[in-house]
Design a protein around this motif. Structure first.
Motif, short mmCIF file in Angstrom:
data_model
loop_
_atom_site.label_atom_id
_atom_site.label_comp_id
_atom_site.label_asym_id
_atom_site.label_seq_id
_atom_site.Cartn_x
_atom_site.Cartn_y
_atom_site.Cartn_z
N UNK A 150 39.88 54.47 43.06
CA UNK A 150 38.73 55.14 43.68
C UNK A 150 37.49 54.97 42.81
N UNK A 151 37.66 55.12 41.51
CA UNK A 151 36.52 54.98 40.59
C UNK A 151 35.93 53.58 40.65
N UNK A 152 36.76 52.60 40.82
CA UNK A 152 36.28 51.22 40.90
C UNK A 152 35.76 50.87 42.28
N UNK A 153 35.93 51.79 43.23
CA UNK A 153 35.46 51.51 44.58
C UNK A 153 36.37 50.56 45.32
N UNK A 154 37.66 50.55 44.95
CA UNK A 154 38.60 49.65 45.59
C UNK A 154 39.62 50.44 46.37
N UNK A 155 40.32 49.72 47.22
CA UNK A 155 41.40 50.30 48.01
C UNK A 155 42.59 49.37 47.89
N UNK A 156 43.71 49.90 47.38
CA UNK A 156 44.89 49.06 47.18
C UNK A 156 45.37 48.44 48.48
N UNK A 157 45.09 49.09 49.61
CA UNK A 157 45.60 48.60 50.89
C UNK A 157 44.62 47.65 51.56
N UNK A 158 43.46 47.40 50.94
CA UNK A 158 42.43 46.64 51.62
C UNK A 158 42.31 45.23 51.05
N UNK A 159 42.35 44.25 51.92
CA UNK A 159 42.06 42.88 51.53
C UNK A 159 40.56 42.64 51.69
#
Length: 272
Positions: A150-159
């Motif tokens: 979340x801090x990095x603005x990423x989503x593990x489920x998102x390509x």
């Protein structure tokens, strides 16, 4: 307690979402700045997500962006409602006070999205604890990964689709072409190295490997000095092995011969 949970609302800002979309519709010049800050999933309302995705796609392909062209693209994509979409787009442009604050509107939308992601992560962590999935260390590791994402603005489920990457790549290539060195990054000051690694670039991790006493630290210190001189900025060196004094003695820079070189060295800081 149950009634309190029922009445709680998912964090989102309708005004913020509408204002940032309206800004993009009335001023296409702000689109390139907004798409750097937001992604479609940051919008809570489906209709707003569809509009943002359409505008983003048009921006990537260099198409003109306004209320009419966006409506037509949404029609082609099959997300156009004859009774609602055009009037909603007109409403977005009408209620937006000014596009000058587009980044502030984007910050509001992103803040609410982060709150939703945090709530989702907390819910998933709670479920893992209640279901007894793994031991405490496994759950802590998973929790740390979720929060870090979340801090990095990423989503593990998102390509990440390539269309989101290409604008940055093109900007990078244009900047490289316009620079005097034609390097994608900062020059190390050593042309032979620059030709091999393309200069020093953001997110690079460069390892200097050699046997002991072969000059690895001297090379790193010289690169730091060259970068400080060429960029006119401060460079920090962190060492777990050598003291400040030892690093300062790695190479004699001829301080007595050239006062300018001494000023350049003052912009190199050592931490150990």
């Amino acid at each position: 307690m149950g009634e309190e949970l029922i009445t709680r609302q998912v964090p989102y800002s309708l005004d913020g979402e509408q204002a940032v979309l309206g800004s993009m519709l009335i001023d296409s010049d702000c689109v390139k700045f907004v798409v750097e800050k937001l992604r479609a999933s940051d919008f809570y309302l489906r209709q707003n997500r569809e509009i943002f995705e359409t505008i983003y796609s048009m921006f990537v392909y260099g198409k003109p962006i306004d209320g009419l062209t966006v409506a037509e693209e949404m029609r082609k994509a099959g997300v156009y409602d004859e009774n609602a979409t055009r009037s909603y787009l007109a409403q977005l442009m009408e209620i937006t006070p000014t596009s000058a604050n587009a980044l502030e509107y984007a910050a509001i939308v992103r803040d609410k999205a982060l709150l939703r992601e945090t709530a989702r992560a907390a819910s998933e962590i709670t479920a893992m604890v209640q279901d007894g999935v793994g031991d405490a260390d496994d759950i802590l590791e998973a929790a740390e990964q979720k929060i870090y994402a979340i801090r990095r603005g990423l989503n593990f489920d998102e390509l990440i689709p390539i269309r989101r990457v290409l604008p940055d790549v093109l900007d990078h290539l244009c900047a490289m072409n316009e620079s005097e060195t034609h390097l994608p990054g900062l020059s190390s000051g050593l042309s032979a190295i620059d030709r091999k690694i393309g200069g020093l670039n953001k997110s690079d991790l460069i390892l200097i490997a050699a046997r002991p006493s072969m000059g690895k630290t001297a090379l790193a210190v010289n690169i730091a000095l060259n970068v400080a001189r060429s960029s006119r900025k401060t460079v920090a060196i962190f060492s777990l092995e050598m003291s400040r004094e030892q690093l300062g003695r790695v190479k004699r820079f001829g301080l007595g011969e050239n006062r300018r070189r001494h000023n350049e060295i003052e912009r190199v800081g050592y931490f150990n």
